[in-house]
Motif scaffolding. Structure first.
Motif, PDB file in Angstrom:
ATOM      1  N   THR A   1      -1.580   1.082  -3.610  1.00 27.96           N
ATOM      2  CA  THR A   1      -0.325   0.567  -3.041  1.00 27.96           C
ATOM      3  C   THR A   1       0.516   1.581  -2.286  1.00 27.96           C
ATOM      4  OG1 THR A   1       0.961   1.006  -5.042  1.00 27.96           O
ATOM      5  CG2 THR A   1      -0.179  -1.150  -4.870  1.00 27.96           C
ATOM      6  N   ASP A   2       0.302   2.892  -2.522  1.00 29.06           N
ATOM      7  CA  ASP A   2       1.214   3.889  -1.929  1.00 29.06           C
ATOM      8  C   ASP A   2       2.667   3.586  -2.322  1.00 29.06           C
ATOM      9  OD1 ASP A   2       2.040   6.086  -0.508  1.00 29.06           O
ATOM     10  OD2 ASP A   2       1.787   5.175   1.467  1.00 29.06           O
ATOM     11  N   THR A   3       2.842   3.093  -3.537  1.00 32.57           N
ATOM     12  CA  THR A   3       4.201   2.796  -4.011  1.00 32.57           C
ATOM     13  C   THR A   3       5.103   4.009  -3.841  1.00 32.57           C
ATOM     14  OG1 THR A   3       3.535   1.108  -5.603  1.00 32.57           O
ATOM     15  CG2 THR A   3       5.542   2.347  -6.121  1.00 32.57           C
TER      16      THR A   3
ATOM     17  N   PHE B   1      -7.532  16.088  -4.201  1.00 27.49           N
ATOM     18  CA  PHE B   1      -6.507  16.901  -3.541  1.00 27.49           C
ATOM     19  C   PHE B   1      -6.121  16.222  -2.239  1.00 27.49           C
ATOM     20  CE2 PHE B   1      -8.980  19.407  -6.394  1.00 27.49           C
ATOM     21  CZ  PHE B   1      -8.046  20.222  -7.028  1.00 27.49           C
ATOM     22  N   LYS B   2      -4.820  15.946  -2.116  1.00 27.83           N
ATOM     23  CA  LYS B   2      -4.385  15.276  -0.886  1.00 27.83           C
ATOM     24  C   LYS B   2      -3.985  16.303   0.161  1.00 27.83           C
ATOM     25  CE  LYS B   2      -1.379  11.629   0.991  1.00 27.83           C
ATOM     26  NZ  LYS B   2      -0.378  10.593   0.749  1.00 27.83           N
ATOM     27  N   MET B   3      -4.385  16.036   1.388  1.00 24.80           N
ATOM     28  CA  MET B   3      -3.937  16.862   2.505  1.00 24.80           C
ATOM     29  C   MET B   3      -3.271  15.958   3.533  1.00 24.80           C
ATOM     30  SD  MET B   3      -6.780  19.778   3.006  1.00 24.80           S
ATOM     31  CE  MET B   3      -7.323  20.794   1.623  1.00 24.80           C
TER      32      MET B   3
ATOM     33  N   VAL C   1      -6.674   7.926   2.726  1.00 22.89           N
ATOM     34  CA  VAL C   1      -5.659   7.102   2.047  1.00 22.89           C
ATOM     35  C   VAL C   1      -4.968   6.188   3.050  1.00 22.89           C
ATOM     36  CG1 VAL C   1      -5.210   8.788   0.213  1.00 22.89           C
ATOM     37  CG2 VAL C   1      -3.834   8.859   2.293  1.00 22.89           C
ATOM     38  N   HIS C   2      -4.358   5.174   2.533  1.00 26.40           N
ATOM     39  CA  HIS C   2      -3.555   4.176   3.270  1.00 26.40           C
ATOM     40  C   HIS C   2      -4.006   3.963   4.713  1.00 26.40           C
ATOM     41  CE1 HIS C   2      -1.392   7.770   4.534  1.00 26.40           C
ATOM     42  NE2 HIS C   2      -0.606   7.836   3.470  1.00 26.40           N
ATOM     43  N   LEU C   3      -5.259   3.627   4.884  1.00 27.19           N
ATOM     44  CA  LEU C   3      -5.777   3.328   6.230  1.00 27.19           C
ATOM     45  C   LEU C   3      -5.080   2.060   6.739  1.00 27.19           C
ATOM     46  CD1 LEU C   3      -8.166   4.496   8.077  1.00 27.19           C
ATOM     47  CD2 LEU C   3      -9.252   2.334   7.518  1.00 27.19           C
TER      48      LEU C   3
ATOM     49  N   VAL D   1      -4.448   4.089  -7.553  1.00 24.48           N
ATOM     50  CA  VAL D   1      -4.677   5.541  -7.414  1.00 24.48           C
ATOM     51  C   VAL D   1      -3.699   6.191  -6.454  1.00 24.48           C
ATOM     52  CG1 VAL D   1      -7.135   5.322  -7.954  1.00 24.48           C
ATOM     53  CG2 VAL D   1      -6.395   5.284  -5.543  1.00 24.48           C
ATOM     54  N   HIS D   2      -2.656   5.460  -6.049  1.00 27.98           N
ATOM     55  CA  HIS D   2      -1.761   6.033  -5.033  1.00 27.98           C
ATOM     56  C   HIS D   2      -0.328   5.566  -5.271  1.00 27.98           C
ATOM     57  CE1 HIS D   2      -1.454   7.181  -0.488  1.00 27.98           C
ATOM     58  NE2 HIS D   2      -0.336   7.481  -1.133  1.00 27.98           N
ATOM     59  N   VAL D   3       0.381   6.307  -6.113  1.00 30.24           N
ATOM     60  CA  VAL D   3       1.815   6.018  -6.320  1.00 30.24           C
ATOM     61  C   VAL D   3       2.601   7.320  -6.203  1.00 30.24           C
ATOM     62  CG1 VAL D   3       1.355   4.044  -7.845  1.00 30.24           C
ATOM     63  CG2 VAL D   3       1.800   6.285  -8.858  1.00 30.24           C
ATOM     64  N   HIS D   4       3.840   7.189  -5.743  1.00 33.84           N
ATOM     65  CA  HIS D   4       4.760   8.341  -5.655  1.00 33.84           C
ATOM     66  C   HIS D   4       6.010   7.977  -6.447  1.00 33.84           C
ATOM     67  CE1 HIS D   4       2.460  10.039  -2.243  1.00 33.84           C
ATOM     68  NE2 HIS D   4       2.382   8.794  -1.795  1.00 33.84           N
ATOM     69  N   LEU D   5       6.019   8.336  -7.722  1.00 36.62           N
ATOM     70  CA  LEU D   5       7.180   8.029  -8.563  1.00 36.62           C
ATOM     71  C   LEU D   5       8.128   9.228  -8.536  1.00 36.62           C
ATOM     72  CD1 LEU D   5       5.175   6.366 -11.482  1.00 36.62           C
ATOM     73  CD2 LEU D   5       6.152   5.293  -9.429  1.00 36.62           C
TER      74      LEU D   5
HETATM   75 ZN    ZN Z   1       1.326   8.094  -0.293  1.00 36.17          ZN
END
Ligand code: ZN
Ligand code: URP
Ligand code: ZN
Length: 459
Positions: A312-314, A148-150, A238-240, A58-62
């Protein structure tokens, strides 16, 4: 049937049993023993393998424009990597430009992804300007963007959501069933510490570690939780990365605040001593890598349901991009590749190391993300009638991780040389084989946009 997967051990996150799965028109049609052969159906022998709902990251930045460059796994290579790693759904981010429209940002990101992604995908939207976002939020939810990410950081990028934004966003979630995902770091303190350490003689990337001590995360986590508590809003961290942050989440959950949290393989597997290596700057990511005690607390948190998901925060940058830093730790492109190695790492160092069960692996990497993010049971399930997103996982495959063997568009791996046991044998996306033995065999554009439901939760 179009496909029958035979004799695998189904791991649903709740039950384990040996059965066949029959698939037709992209859906699971039958689950049972000795399903009759069906003419023309592809047969997959899963004897001795685990058959699990496809991984969900649920966490990728392509292809994210960030830190003066663009992340190097794009919608094509990033989703090929996902398929090879047994991940059949990814969620990326659209970012509202300051003063601009969320709906337009979502439409633009969809246009960039559609026709190129190899597995199904969805989008979160990053809110940077509440006054422009607020009137569009319900429409975004209606269009299937329900999270929604903040960012409590990245003021200089123009991405920061301040406390009033966070508080009002959380208030809105009570009404519309969205969830606020928070990147919790205290930007002002990080800026202070960055200035403090900048001109000291430092071993390069170690400045990244010094400028982001654990309290810069824990304070921001506790502040976001406080706003969730006073508003009754719905929060996801996210990404704790820290033990102190995990304590905040654990305490808040005990007093029934609606907060869920993810951590990532890099915070479980790697520690900040890596920044002292010659190529230590490769490992820079935000939040930064932490200490062995933080790793231990995060593993424990996953096992004990203090944390509910692994993602993964890829955000891939190759060595050429990483080297753009020229010795200044503020200029390192922040982010790491990871979607392709999530399942093997969590199987080897989570399940086989005795840190959590196989059921828990499936909960953390598939069932829980599907429920929290409004995709269950279409995703994250092996039930009849749901999407045939399935990973046939060989728990005996022995590998040494190397970027050279992977689909990611990266010329290094944070896990290079690490031994793993267990790798996806076959990845199936809506009834179609998209990877075999770690190699992508699917098609560009096969993946579809997923409209997600609001009110996603584990309760
Ligand atoms: Zn991220
Ligand atoms: O360093 C990271 N994690 N890059 C991606 C952006 C973010 O903060 O998630
Ligand atoms: Zn972030």
């Amino acid at each position: 049937m179009d496909m029958i997967i035979r004799n695998g051990e189904l791991i649903t996150g709740q039950d384990r049993f040996v059965a066949d799965i029959g698939i037709r028109d992209g859906k699971i049609q039958q689950v049972g023993r000795n399903l009759p052969a069906s003419s023309g159906a592809e047969e997959i022998d899963a004897e001795g393998m685990y058959v699990m709902p496809g991984g969900i990251d649920v966490h990728v930045h392509l292809e994210l424009p960030f830190c003066g460059t663009v992340s190097n796994d794009d919608f094509v290579t990033g989703t090929r990597a996902a398929a090879a790693g047994g991940v059949t759904t990814v969620i990326d981010f659209a970012t509202q430009p300051r003063g601009g429209s969320m709906l337009q940002a979502i439409a633009a990101r969809k246009a960039a992804a559609d026709g190129r992604v190899a597995v199904d995908y969805s989008l979160h939207c990053c809110i940077t300007d509440w006054d422009r976002a607020e009137p569009e939020m319900d429409q975004a939810v209606a269009e299937g963007v329900t999270t929604f990410k903040m960012f409590m950081v990245y003021k200089s990028e123009g991405w920061q959501a301040d406390d009033p934004t966070l508080l009002q966003g959380l208030e809105a979630t009570r009404r519309n069933g969205a969830r606020i995902m928070v990147h919790a770091e205290n930007d002002d303190l990080i800026q202070l510490l960055t200035r403090r350490y900048l001109n000291q003689p430092l071993p390069g990337a170690w400045g990244h570690a010094l400028s982001r001590p654990d309290y810069t995360e824990a304070e921001a986590v506790s502040r976001a939780i406080r706003w969730a508590e006073v508003t009754g809003g719905r929060l996801y961290v996210v990404h704790l990365s820290t033990a102190a942050g995990a304590e905040e989440v654990t305490r808040a959950r005990a007093r029934k605040v609606d907060v869920l949290a993810e951590t990532c393989p890099q915070y479980l597997m790697l520690d900040d001593e890596l920044f002292k290596q010659e190529n230590g700057h490769y490992y820079a990511t935000c939040p930064q890598l932490r200490k062995p005690a933080d790793q231990a607390r995060l593993w424990e948190g996953l096992a004990r349901d203090h944390l509910q998901a692994v993602a993964t925060d890829t955000c891939t940058f190759d060595t050429r991009q990483k080297d753009m830093w020229n010795g200044d730790f503020r200029r390192i492109p922040f982010g790491l590749p990871g979607v392709e190695t999530m399942l093997p790492l969590m199987h080897t160092y989570g399940v086989l190391a005795g840190r959590f069960s196989l059921d828990r692996l499936v909960q953390l990497t598939s069932v829980n993300p599907a429920k929290i993010f409004g995709m269950y049971p279409d995703k994250g399930s092996l039930a009849v009638g749901t999407d045939a997103d399935i990973v046939v996982f060989n728990p005996r495959t022995e590998k040494t991780i190397s970027w050279k063997d992977m689909e990611t568009n990266c010329d290094w791996s944070p896990y290079e040389g690490l031994p793993v046991t267990g790798w996806p044998q076959v990845t199936i996306s809506r009834g179609r084989v998209v990877a075999r033995e770690g190699r992508f065999t699917g098609a560009e554009g096969w993946g579809r946009f997923l409209r997600r439901k609001p009110w996603g939760t584990l309760d």
